[in-house]
Motif scaffolding. Structure first.
Motif, mmCIF file in Angstrom:
data_model
loop_
_atom_site.group_PDB
_atom_site.id
_atom_site.type_symbol
_atom_site.label_atom_id
_atom_site.label_comp_id
_atom_site.label_asym_id
_atom_site.label_seq_id
_atom_site.Cartn_x
_atom_site.Cartn_y
_atom_site.Cartn_z
ATOM 1 N N GLN A 291 0.851 -1.181 0.000
ATOM 2 C CA GLN A 291 0.000 0.000 0.000
ATOM 3 C C GLN A 291 0.889 1.234 0.000
ATOM 4 O OE1 GLN A 291 -2.779 0.336 3.288
ATOM 5 N NE2 GLN A 291 -4.103 1.660 2.080
ATOM 6 N N ALA A 292 0.777 1.996 -1.076
ATOM 7 C CA ALA A 292 1.498 3.259 -1.178
ATOM 8 C C ALA A 292 0.625 4.367 -0.593
ATOM 9 C CB ALA A 292 1.836 3.553 -2.634
ATOM 10 N N PRO A 293 1.218 5.472 -0.186
ATOM 11 C CA PRO A 293 0.423 6.580 0.375
ATOM 12 C C PRO A 293 -0.662 7.027 -0.591
ATOM 13 C CG PRO A 293 2.753 6.943 0.757
ATOM 14 C CD PRO A 293 2.665 5.746 -0.149
ATOM 15 N N GLY A 294 -1.876 7.142 -0.080
ATOM 16 C CA GLY A 294 -2.985 7.596 -0.899
ATOM 17 C C GLY A 294 -3.565 6.543 -1.816
ATOM 18 N N SER A 295 -3.078 5.316 -1.703
ATOM 19 C CA SER A 295 -3.559 4.241 -2.570
ATOM 20 C C SER A 295 -4.164 3.113 -1.743
ATOM 21 C CB SER A 295 -2.407 3.686 -3.424
ATOM 22 O OG SER A 295 -1.849 4.694 -4.231
ATOM 23 N N GLN A 296 -4.896 2.246 -2.412
ATOM 24 C CA GLN A 296 -5.446 1.094 -1.719
ATOM 25 C C GLN A 296 -4.379 0.006 -1.634
ATOM 26 O OE1 GLN A 296 -8.737 -0.096 -4.231
ATOM 27 N NE2 GLN A 296 -7.447 -1.353 -5.541
ATOM 28 N N ARG A 297 -4.627 -0.963 -0.766
ATOM 29 C CA ARG A 297 -3.710 -2.090 -0.631
ATOM 30 C C ARG A 297 -3.990 -3.085 -1.752
ATOM 31 N NH1 ARG A 297 -3.395 -4.885 5.133
ATOM 32 N NH2 ARG A 297 -5.603 -5.279 4.670
ATOM 33 N N ASP A 298 -2.961 -3.458 -2.474
ATOM 34 C CA ASP A 298 -3.087 -4.362 -3.611
ATOM 35 C C ASP A 298 -2.144 -5.552 -3.452
ATOM 36 O OD1 ASP A 298 -3.339 -1.503 -5.754
ATOM 37 O OD2 ASP A 298 -4.961 -2.834 -5.103
ATOM 38 N N VAL A 299 -2.549 -6.666 -4.015
ATOM 39 C CA VAL A 299 -1.695 -7.849 -3.965
ATOM 40 C C VAL A 299 -0.508 -7.666 -4.912
ATOM 41 C CG1 VAL A 299 -3.022 -9.059 -5.738
ATOM 42 C CG2 VAL A 299 -1.689 -10.364 -4.057
ATOM 43 N N VAL A 300 0.643 -8.137 -4.477
ATOM 44 C CA VAL A 300 1.855 -8.091 -5.278
ATOM 45 C C VAL A 300 2.174 -9.473 -5.836
ATOM 46 C CG1 VAL A 300 4.337 -7.641 -5.247
ATOM 47 C CG2 VAL A 300 2.787 -6.191 -3.922
ATOM 48 N N ALA A 301 2.149 -10.461 -4.943
ATOM 49 C CA ALA A 301 2.474 -11.832 -5.341
ATOM 50 C C ALA A 301 1.853 -12.786 -4.342
ATOM 51 C CB ALA A 301 3.984 -12.041 -5.393
ATOM 52 N N ALA A 302 1.548 -13.986 -4.811
ATOM 53 C CA ALA A 302 0.944 -15.000 -3.952
ATOM 54 C C ALA A 302 1.523 -16.361 -4.294
ATOM 55 C CB ALA A 302 -0.570 -15.002 -4.108
ATOM 56 N N ILE A 303 1.496 -17.249 -3.301
ATOM 57 C CA ILE A 303 1.990 -18.603 -3.509
ATOM 58 C C ILE A 303 1.113 -19.557 -2.707
ATOM 59 C CG2 ILE A 303 3.708 -18.348 -1.648
ATOM 60 C CD1 ILE A 303 5.544 -20.200 -3.327
#
Length: 122
Positions: free
Chosen positions: A39-51
């Motif tokens: 989660q970057a400032p001012g942004s929503q939390r997003d998935v980067v990678a999953a396993i």
């Protein structure tokens, strides 16, 4: 109780590398999915990678070829190797796990780590 503890964040120059770790502890029966979100400032939390437990992985397009997610099932630990970091990778990175506990083995629950800051400077 289950806890996820992250480590490895920090400040790095663009083009550099960092390795994040997240260890799960507590009354864990099995872990199906582990993932990294950011989660970057001012942004929503997003998935980067999953396993998943079988080793299958998925990545957001913006990190493909640069980030690698892996896990050590014997240690209930997931890693995120981040290479060729860019300024836009700056964010708080959080660990996620979907698992069952020994107390409620038929119930799947999700847990989050506290987050670790990754800052990429130009």
């Amino acid at each position: 109780q289950v806890q996820l503890v992250e480590s490895g964040g920090g400040l790095v120059q663009a083009g550099g590398s960092l390795r994040l770790s997240c260890s799960a502890s507590g009354s864990i029966a099995s872990i199906h999915t582990m993932a990294w979100y950011r989660q970057a400032p001012g942004s929503q939390r997003d998935v980067v990678a999953a396993i998943i437990s079988g080793g299958g992985t998925s990545y957001v397009d913006s990190v493909k070829g640069r980030f690698t997610i892996s896990r050590d099932n014997s240690k209930n630990t997931v890693y995120l190797q981040m290479n060729n970091l860019k300024r836009e990778d700056t964010a708080v990175y959080s660990c996620y796990a979907r698992l069952t506990t020994t107390l409620l083995p038929s119930v799947t629950s999700t847990y989050w780590g506290q987050g670790t800051q990754v800052t990429v400077s130009s």
